[in-house]
Design an enzyme around this catalytic site. Structure first.
Site, PDB file in Angstrom:
ATOM      1  N   PRO A 199      51.840  -7.839  81.648  1.00 14.07           N
ATOM      2  CA  PRO A 199      52.093  -7.816  83.086  1.00 14.07           C
ATOM      3  C   PRO A 199      52.652  -6.470  83.531  1.00 14.07           C
ATOM      4  CG  PRO A 199      53.216  -9.682  82.036  1.00 14.07           C
ATOM      5  CD  PRO A 199      52.623  -8.868  80.947  1.00 14.07           C
ATOM      6  N   GLY A 200      52.233  -6.062  84.707  1.00 13.97           N
ATOM      7  CA  GLY A 200      52.802  -4.837  85.278  1.00 13.97           C
ATOM      8  C   GLY A 200      52.179  -3.551  84.796  1.00 13.97           C
ATOM      9  N   THR A 201      51.089  -3.637  84.021  1.00 10.84           N
ATOM     10  CA  THR A 201      50.480  -2.407  83.533  1.00 10.84           C
ATOM     11  C   THR A 201      49.455  -1.842  84.511  1.00 10.84           C
ATOM     12  OG1 THR A 201      49.060  -3.856  82.234  1.00 10.84           O
ATOM     13  CG2 THR A 201      50.814  -2.730  81.072  1.00 10.84           C
ATOM     14  N   GLY A 202      49.240  -2.536  85.627  1.00  6.94           N
ATOM     15  CA  GLY A 202      48.385  -1.961  86.663  1.00  6.94           C
ATOM     16  C   GLY A 202      46.984  -2.541  86.730  1.00  6.94           C
ATOM     17  N   LYS A 203      46.790  -3.751  86.278  1.00  4.82           N
ATOM     18  CA  LYS A 203      45.454  -4.343  86.303  1.00  4.82           C
ATOM     19  C   LYS A 203      44.987  -4.580  87.740  1.00  4.82           C
ATOM     20  CE  LYS A 203      46.943  -7.717  83.762  1.00  4.82           C
ATOM     21  NZ  LYS A 203      48.280  -7.206  83.468  1.00  4.82           N
ATOM     22  N   HIS A 419      61.351   3.336  60.792  1.00  7.14           N
ATOM     23  CA  HIS A 419      60.594   2.291  60.111  1.00  7.14           C
ATOM     24  C   HIS A 419      59.123   2.716  59.962  1.00  7.14           C
ATOM     25  CE1 HIS A 419      59.687  -2.075  59.300  1.00  7.14           C
ATOM     26  NE2 HIS A 419      58.502  -1.658  59.701  1.00  7.14           N
ATOM     27  N   GLU A 420      58.534   3.125  61.059  1.00  4.80           N
ATOM     28  CA  GLU A 420      57.118   3.498  61.015  1.00  4.80           C
ATOM     29  C   GLU A 420      56.919   4.772  60.202  1.00  4.80           C
ATOM     30  OE1 GLU A 420      55.009   1.389  61.828  1.00  4.80           O
ATOM     31  OE2 GLU A 420      56.332   0.075  62.968  1.00  4.80           O
ATOM     32  N   ASP A 495      56.298  -7.437  57.528  1.00  5.83           N
ATOM     33  CA  ASP A 495      55.938  -6.622  56.367  1.00  5.83           C
ATOM     34  C   ASP A 495      56.247  -7.377  55.087  1.00  5.83           C
ATOM     35  OD1 ASP A 495      55.324  -4.629  58.106  1.00  5.83           O
ATOM     36  OD2 ASP A 495      57.237  -3.592  57.906  1.00  5.83           O
TER      37      ASP A 495
END
Ligand code: ADP
Ligand code: MG
Ligand code: ZN
Length: 600
Positions: A199-203, A419-420, A495
């Site tokens: 939600p809220g990403t601009g669709k 972590h990554e 993991d």
């Protein structure tokens, strides 16, 4: 039910209630106090009774008490034959009336409201049945049409940070601008495009921008508008939407929150939802029924593609799927630029620093952030919005209830980065591991960040060493956290379960444990069938073997962990350098990762 329908229902109820009160009021005005006949006589003798109406079996009238007139009523006693004389004696005005009139009134006053309610209810339901033409247009689609002067004025300039999505949509815009051109070349245009993302990403914004860019009429409807209380209404609205679309072609139909209608049939509590199923079926029928040569393109948006009915996603329906991602650091800066266009900014405002401090924010959060900052500055009577306002606003937006689950604090970001980086570094330093393509701190699904490894070639058999390498890479994240922060977090749970699964398979299925030997101790999943197999499986090995299996799994994981710990400690500089860059840029590509590892 839509809001305005609820509102109209409430106003009806209010009207009934007011009418009811009105009638009650009239009745109360004439309300009479019922008194005993003896009291009436006493009042009469005290000279308080003013006037009296005699009916065949009741007496009503008024008496004075503390200079107030009170209506009273009592019952006549036929034996009291001197009443009239007494009334004359005490100088009371009196008369006799017929009973019939009052009977009529009392029926009306008592039952009037009920009759009225029934009358209005009847009219209302009549209106529903005749449908369509009256104020409540149940069967019509609620889609808003943007065309002519009213057309969508949003363009791609207003949408930032999702260039790939825009590129994909460009094709649709070109088609809508000139459908003939595409048909001449025999190109095939998708019928339906599904935009999905958090939600809220601009669709919604993107759909409007497509219409704005193409300059075609734009019908916008929300999935929830099709889901009504009354069976059949949703389906007829869908039909209506497509009919309208054909009339205005070339045009764009947009169904926002598609999951509201498109939810998997039979999903949810209580099995099928008749009305929704009908609506969805109608939607499928309409999708099949038109073809793009008519110049109508459908765009759907959802943040729950997982609950959509698979039938909707089949070729010939919503067959083009475009992910609208959570913006990365660069995207956030661009979005901030869009939203601060009309805001007066102080010189110390640095949008890229704000972007750095807002990991996990989506477009809607950033728009909200700019607005909050502007409000804060206005409250302090400043001439321009400065950096301190933005800092305060970031905290405010972060603390907001809806955002808490998505937004990542700076400390969390640091932990995720290490972590990554740990995963990536182990993969890079272990010979024979799949190449690392990307490290990303952009949340994807339940994972807060990810390290993308792609195999160099397709593989059908995997060696023991390769499996151990996989386990090592999986443990790299958690181990890096422990080395750097001297603590571990819950973030590594996935993991660990993956690592344990690989180790378990090595021991029980692949025969890769020396102590157990080349035995397969677990039946393959597809062979397990009904209880019989469970029983035989139980007997396949002894308690002692079970213990041995557990020990072997543990020792595989512990050995890997030891190795990983050594590896990361020896290369701690590389780890720090890598994590630092990840924090800065959020997304690192293979080339950059190689460079950092080489130069540190
Ligand atoms: P969605 O439909 O994906 O939930 P919306 O399109 O309704 O999100 O976005 C809500 C608001 O957030 C928009 O009106 C806009 O102001 C802002 N916004 C979201 N994404 C972006 C973006 N990529 N660029 C600019 N503004 C955006
Ligand atoms: Mg939306
Ligand atoms: Zn991990």
């Amino acid at each position: 039910m839509k809001k305005n329908e609820i509102r109209s229902l409430i106003s009806w109820v209010l009207i009934f209630f007011l009418i009811f009160l009105f009638f009650r009021g009239i009745r109360d005005m004439q309300a009479e106090k019922e008194i005993l006949y003896s009291d009436f006589k006493t009042l009469l003798r005290e000279g308080k009774v003013v006037e009296v109406k005699l009916k065949s079996d009741t007496i009503s009238g008024k008496y004075k008490e503390n200079s107030k007139l009170i209506n009273f009523k009592t019952y006549r006693i036929p034996e009291d034959s001197k009443l009239v004389d007494e009334l004359e004696y005490y100088n009371v005005k009196f008369t006799a009336t017929a009973d019939r009139g009052s009977w009529f009134w009392s029926v009306l006053l008592n039952f009037g409201p009920v009759i009225l309610i029934f009358l209005l209810w009847y009219l209302w339901t009549k209106q529903l049945q005749s449908g369509g033409k009256q104020a409540m247009m149940f069967g019509k689609s609620r889609a808003r049409l943007y065309t002519g002067k009213n057309k969508s004025d949003v363009t791609f300039k207003d949408v930032a940070g999702c260039d790939e999505v825009k590129e994909e949509l460009q094709e649709i815009i070109d088609f809508l601008k000139d459908p003939k051109k595409f048909q001449r070349l025999g190109g095939k245009i998708p019928k339906g495009v599904l935009l999905y993302g958090p939600p809220g990403t601009g669709k919604t914004l993107l759909a409007k921008a497509v219409a704005g860019e193409a300059g075609v009429p734009f019908f916008s409807a929300s999935g929830s508008e099709f889901v009504e209380m009354f069976v059949g209404v949703g389906a007829s609205r869908v039909r209506d939407l497509f009919e309208q679309g054909r009339k205005y072609a070339p045009c764009l139909l947009f169904i926002d929150e598609l999951d509201a209608v498109g939810r998997h049939r039979f999903a949810g509590i209580g099995g099928g939802h008749d009305e929704r199923e009908q609506t969805l079926n109608q939607l499928l029928v309409e999708l099949d029924g038109f073809d793009t040569t008519e110049g109508v393109i459908l765009i759907g948006a959802t943040n729950r593609p997982d609950v959509l009915d698979p039938a909707l996603l089949r070729p010939g329906r919503f067959d083009r799927h475009i992910v609208v991602p959570v913006p990365d650091i660069k995207g956030r800066e661009e979005i901030l630029r869009v939203h601060t266009r009309k805001v007066k900014l102080a010189d110390d405002v640095n949008l890229s620093i704000i972007a750095q401090r807002t990991p996990g924010f989506v477009g809607a959060d950033l728009a909200n952030l700019v607005n909050e900052a502007a409000l804060l500055a206005a409250r302090k009577n400043k001439d321009a919005v400065d950096m301190s306002d933005f800092d305060e606003a970031i905290e405010k937006v972060m603390a907001g209830p809806a955002r808490k689950s998505r937004v990542i604090s700076e400390r969390e970001k640091k932990i995720i980065a290490y972590h990554e980086a740990g995963h990536a570094l182990v993969a890079k330093l272990t010979p024979g591991c799949d190449p690392v393509h990307k490290i990303s701190l952009i949340p994807r699904g339940p994972a807060l960040g990810y390290t993308l490894q792609l195999p160099a070639e397709d593989k059908y058999i995997i060696s023991k060493q390769e499996l151990l390498n996989k386990i090592s890479v999986l443990l790299g994240g958690r181990t890096a956290e422990r080395i750097v922060f001297n603590d571990i977090t819950t973030g590594a749970q996935n993991d660990l379960s993956k690592a344990t699964e690989i180790a378990t398979k090595m021991v029980t299925e692949y025969g890769m444990s020396e102590k157990i030997g080349p035995l397969t101790l677990r039946k393959r999943e597809e062979e397990i069938f009904l209880g019989r197999d469970y029983l035989t499986r139980e007997k396949m090995y002894s308690e002692a073997t079970a213990k041995l299996i557990d020990e072997e799994i543990k020792s595989i994981i512990e050995n890997c962990e030891k190795r990983v710990e050594g590896l990361l400690s020896e290369n701690i500089n590389k780890l720090h350098a890598l994590a630092k860059r990840v924090i800065e840029k959020e997304v690192l590509e293979a080339q950059e990762i190689d460079e950092i590892i080489k130069t540190n």
